[in-house]
Scaffold this motif. Sequence first.
Motif, short mmCIF file in Angstrom:
data_model
loop_
_atom_site.label_atom_id
_atom_site.label_comp_id
_atom_site.label_asym_id
_atom_site.label_seq_id
_atom_site.Cartn_x
_atom_site.Cartn_y
_atom_site.Cartn_z
N ASP A 97 0.88 -1.17 0.00
CA ASP A 97 0.00 0.00 0.00
C ASP A 97 0.92 1.22 0.00
N VAL A 98 1.15 1.78 -1.18
CA VAL A 98 2.15 2.83 -1.33
C VAL A 98 1.75 4.10 -0.58
N SER A 99 0.46 4.40 -0.47
CA SER A 99 0.06 5.59 0.27
C SER A 99 0.37 5.42 1.76
N ARG A 100 0.20 4.21 2.26
CA ARG A 100 0.55 3.93 3.66
C ARG A 100 2.06 4.02 3.86
N LYS A 102 4.13 5.89 2.10
CA LYS A 102 4.49 7.32 2.03
C LYS A 102 4.16 8.02 3.34
N ALA A 103 3.04 7.66 3.94
CA ALA A 103 2.67 8.25 5.24
C ALA A 103 3.68 7.84 6.31
N GLU A 106 6.77 9.95 5.91
CA GLU A 106 6.59 11.29 6.46
C GLU A 106 6.70 11.28 7.99
N ILE A 138 8.55 1.76 -0.66
CA ILE A 138 8.21 2.62 -1.80
C ILE A 138 9.04 2.23 -3.01
N TYR A 141 7.87 -1.12 -4.43
CA TYR A 141 6.60 -0.91 -5.12
C TYR A 141 6.82 -0.35 -6.52
#
Length: 145
Positions: A97-100, A102-103, A106, A138, A141
Amino acid sequence: MADPEKLFKVNVITPDGMTYSHRASIIEMRAIDGARSIMYNHLPILTPLAIGEVRVKRSQEMNQIIDHIAVNGGYLEFSNNTATIIADSAERARNIDVSRAKAAKERATKRLKVAKEKHDRRSLERAQIALRRAVNRISVYKSKK
């Protein structure tokens, strides 16, 4: 007549169970002391892995399938034409889950900044590891494309 393809078993195991299991012609990974490649009939080996990508090439034919797996450390053991990777966590590129990720990157970056400001070595080390893990996920992915 051509020799039959020489494949060996690859298993990736985490505390959640078997994450990956296929036959391969070669696997490539990063051990803590450098890159490693394992092929059929490789000598037995036990080596600690760094946070990084494991590439499993599933065929020697022209239509080679390569699976990309994000591994957060662990160990690789190879013997009797079976490669077993035991890791705290591992994810195939297609399951990340790339959005996870990236979070998580951060959050780790913020924790890193705070730890540096407070000169907290232990928190700094934890934040660096969390950042490496997120960046690895990331990167793996993106490698699937």
